[in-house]
Design an enzyme around this catalytic site. Structure first.
Site, PDB file in Angstrom:
ATOM      1  N   GLY A 152       0.811  -1.448   0.185  1.00  0.00           N
ATOM      2  CA  GLY A 152      -0.029  -0.219   0.108  1.00  0.00           C
ATOM      3  C   GLY A 152       0.882   1.314   0.086  1.00  0.00           C
TER       4      GLY A 152
ATOM      5  N   HIS B  98      14.722  12.662 -13.838  1.00  0.00           N
ATOM      6  CA  HIS B  98      14.038  11.331 -13.379  1.00  0.00           C
ATOM      7  C   HIS B  98      13.560  11.383 -12.132  1.00  0.00           C
ATOM      8  CE1 HIS B  98      16.632   8.924 -16.572  1.00  0.00           C
ATOM      9  NE2 HIS B  98      15.285   9.159 -16.974  1.00  0.00           N
TER      10      HIS B  98
ATOM     11  N   HIS C 269      15.501  11.593  -8.908  1.00  0.00           N
ATOM     12  CA  HIS C 269      16.055  12.679  -8.637  1.00  0.00           C
ATOM     13  C   HIS C 269      15.280  13.873  -8.253  1.00  0.00           C
ATOM     14  CE1 HIS C 269      20.125  10.845  -9.614  1.00  0.00           C
ATOM     15  NE2 HIS C 269      19.232  10.027 -10.265  1.00  0.00           N
TER      16      HIS C 269
ATOM     17  N   ASP D  60      28.195   7.645 -10.533  1.00  0.00           N
ATOM     18  CA  ASP D  60      27.184   6.768 -10.800  1.00  0.00           C
ATOM     19  C   ASP D  60      27.587   5.539 -10.689  1.00  0.00           C
ATOM     20  OD1 ASP D  60      25.083   5.417 -11.840  1.00  0.00           O
ATOM     21  OD2 ASP D  60      24.881   6.594 -13.653  1.00  0.00           O
TER      22      ASP D  60
ATOM     23  N   HIS E 138      16.656  -1.630 -26.808  1.00  0.00           N
ATOM     24  CA  HIS E 138      16.930  -0.830 -25.542  1.00  0.00           C
ATOM     25  C   HIS E 138      18.495  -0.741 -25.148  1.00  0.00           C
ATOM     26  CE1 HIS E 138      16.092   1.182 -21.702  1.00  0.00           C
ATOM     27  NE2 HIS E 138      16.985   0.172 -21.162  1.00  0.00           N
TER      28      HIS E 138
ATOM     29  N   SER F 290      20.559   1.023 -21.689  1.00  0.00           N
ATOM     30  CA  SER F 290      20.559   1.440 -20.333  1.00  0.00           C
ATOM     31  C   SER F 290      21.157   3.294 -20.541  1.00  0.00           C
ATOM     32  CB  SER F 290      21.721   0.772 -19.612  1.00  0.00           C
ATOM     33  OG  SER F 290      21.600   1.416 -18.196  1.00  0.00           O
TER      34      SER F 290
ATOM     35  N   HIS G 277      22.825   4.465 -17.930  1.00  0.00           N
ATOM     36  CA  HIS G 277      23.972   4.344 -16.873  1.00  0.00           C
ATOM     37  C   HIS G 277      25.106   3.596 -17.558  1.00  0.00           C
ATOM     38  CE1 HIS G 277      21.262   5.446 -13.785  1.00  0.00           C
ATOM     39  NE2 HIS G 277      20.445   4.876 -14.365  1.00  0.00           N
TER      40      HIS G 277
ATOM     41  N   ASP H 229       2.105   7.470   1.754  1.00  0.00           N
ATOM     42  CA  ASP H 229       0.705   6.651   1.630  1.00  0.00           C
ATOM     43  C   ASP H 229      -0.204   7.699   1.535  1.00  0.00           C
ATOM     44  OD1 ASP H 229      -1.256   4.826   1.426  1.00  0.00           O
ATOM     45  OD2 ASP H 229      -0.770   3.733   3.481  1.00  0.00           O
TER      46      ASP H 229
HETATM   47 ZN   LIG Z   1      18.469   9.179 -14.126  1.00  0.00          ZN
END
Ligand SMILES: [Zn+2]
Length: 558
Positions: A52, A79, A82, A200, A370, A372, A374, A449
């Site tokens: 929940g 994002h 962030h 990162d 696709h 990434s 990163h 929540d």
């Molecule tokens: Zn990001």
């Protein structure tokens, strides 16, 4: 708690309230000469066991207690991990200014609009060449490549040296948008060098280099050329570049694009508004108009690439979507990779699609759909090589990713004592010749929540877990002058089916009655009596069923 009293004047304090030992809720804090600089304020999406819970944010206690010293919040990119925490941070602490760039500004503005009545500070839109001075400290920016436009690493120039926070990045020599400003990093290195790098670590376990966005665009183009029927393609709604590539592949192949799913519609709106998504007129069509075209003229851009049961793709696959139903000769493309934990949900959708004779293309050895955002190991090592930091704090990753990133740095010649692996809340003190841990600030998870911040604690989560696994059993006792007046009423939810369990319910009633009567003689208070009935009933039911429902005894005095 005030680090000001702990840090010496030549020491810089560095810590994270989120982002270390986890992927999510990135919130990094830099304390320099009594001033607090915050980089990013993210949320984390909850694990399945947090029943929940909508989001998880960091504990902001330190920032609340020291808000008068906060200079500003600097955002690397748009994002959710962030920027998602911004409204909750603003509700709790005064932030004088937010600095963000490009599409991140739009995303933050949209986000703040959803939280009505929020007193938001001014958002200052920074550009790549901007510099902001705060007495002896200067903040500047370095454009890097990631899976969303306008991602900037942040340079904090201090009297003790330069700190560089990479944000999220990969090294992409053929990006969809502008190139990374690696030359700027080389310049910083040449002029004074990098005292401390925070980089990162998300893909630190992955060898090699992360493929370029452009390669994926070309691959999508090629895949589109070979498909004769409708294309339904799912990707992350935050990946504006990918959306642009899909739009482009569509119109180059004579297809219109219909967008389905709320977050994808919003992303498309912001993408068009900011100019990152461009298409000739009438290429983007409302989903109601899909029927006006032949299957080979249609691309449906959808949410749900992670198998989320409520998202558009799942509903299309199971045939409950209002407008679109999967049909034979459709091709569904997953332009994404599964986030750990989501594979099962994705498999369920793929299975549903196979049942309907739909072609399914996923990212893998057969098709590149696709990449990434990163950097993998080679990308991370290039960052270390260009910046050649004196000290290094691997960030943005689970513990093993941080450790692996540390190993990469050591393999390149960094001294092990100059690389610090930290957890959320650990405070590093950095001077021009030392980095060391000096203490801790409060850090932990706070659950969101509905509208409540932190009102749902771990005790409530445990209760929800019990309810979800073994259900609830309630006994209601009617009492007059201490005497039980009626046979107790038994109510169950999710524990036993009442209609077919008459005998067992009778037994429960009898047991409750005798439990009450034997304990009452001992002269306990009502509260104590209630507890005793509950625990004894719990044991009795466990004995009989090997299950532990939540048990609630209520006394009604007549
Ligand atoms: Zn990001």
């Amino acid at each position: 708690m005030n680090l000001n009293t702990v840090l010496k004047t030549d020491e810089i304090g560095i810590f994270a309230l989120g982002g270390l030992g986890e992927v999510g809720k990135n919130t990094y804090v830099f304390e320099i000469n009594n001033k607090i600089f915050i980089i990013d304020a993210g949320i984390m999406f909850p694990d399945h066991y947090l029943l929940g819970i909508d989001y998880v944010i960091p504990n902001y206690q330190y920032l609340i207690e020291n808000e008068s010293r906060i200079v500003g919040l600097f955002i690397t990119h748009g994002h959710e991990d962030h920027i998602g925490g911004i409204p909750y941070l603003l509700k709790q602490a005064k932030i004088p200014k937010i600095y963000a760039s490009g599409i991140a500004v739009d995303l933050i503005e949209h986000k703040l609009m959803e939280h009505k009545g929020l007193q938001a500070p001014r958002i200052i839109e920074y550009k790549a060449h901007h510099k902001f001075r705060f007495d002896e400290v200067e903040v500047s920016f370095v454009r890097l490549n990631h899976s969303i436009p306008d991602m900037f690493g942040i340079v904090i120039k201090t009297p003790h040296g330069n700190i560089f926070h990479t944000g999220d990045f990969k090294i992409d020599y053929t990006p969809v948008g502008p190139h990374a400003e690696l030359d700027k990093l080389a310049k910083i290195r040449a002029k004074g060098g990098v005292l401390c790098l925070l980089s990162d670590s998300t893909n630190a376990l992955i060898p090699g280099s992360t493929p370029s966005e452009k390669a994926i665009g070309e691959s999508i183009d090629e895949i589109f050329q070979n498909i004769k029927g409708r294309i339904i393609i799912a990707t992350f709604a935050s990946n504006i570049y990918r959306m642009q590539q899909i739009v482009r592949a569509s119109y180059l192949n004579g297809r219109k694009v219909a967008v389905v799913g709320r977050s994808m519609e919003k992303a498309m709106e912001i993408g068009i508004e900011t100019g990152y998504i461009r298409a000739p007129k009438n290429v983007i069509i409302p989903s109601e108009e899909i029927e006006h075209y032949e299957p080979h003229q249609i691309t449906i851009l959808s949410t749900g690439s992670q198998g989320e049961p409520m998202a558009a793709l799942s509903r299309i696959a199971s045939g409950v979507h209002r407008q679109i139903k999967a049909q034979p000769n459709d091709t569904v493309i997953f332009s994404s990779s599964p986030i750990p934990g989501n594979q099962e949900g994705i498999n369920r959708i793929i299975d549903l699609l196979y049942r309907k004779n739909v072609e399914v293309i996923i990212n893998g050895p057969v098709a590149d759909t696709h990449t990434s955002g990163h950097g993998a190991q080679n990308d991370l090592m290039l960052m270390l090589a260009i910046t050649k930091p004196k000290f290094f704090i691997p960030m943005h990753g689970e513990h093993r990713m941080l450790k692996e990133h540390r190993e990469l740095a050591i393999s390149m010649g960094m001294k092990p004592e100059n690389v610090l692996i930290m957890d959320n809340g650990d405070v590093a003190a950095v001077t021009s010749d030392k980095i060391k841990l000096i203490g801790k600030v409060p850090a932990g998870d706070v659950y969101i929540d509905g509208l409540g911040i932190g009102s749902t604690g771990s005790k409530l989560i445990r209760e929800r877990k019990v309810l979800s696994e073994d259900g609830l059993l309630s006994v209601i006792l009617s009492i007059e002058n201490g005497e039980l007046k009626r046979i107790p009423t038994v109510v169950s939810r999710g524990f036993i089916y009442m209609k077919s369990s008459e005998t067992f319910i009778n037994e429960i009633q009898e047991f409750t009655q005798s439990s009450y009567n034997t304990n009452k003689i001992k002269g306990f208070s009502e509260e104590k009596l209630k507890n005793l009935v509950e625990t004894e009933l719990q044991d009795y039911i466990y004995e009989a069923t090997q299950r532990k429902p939540m048990i609630i005894a209520s006394f009604i005095t007549i």
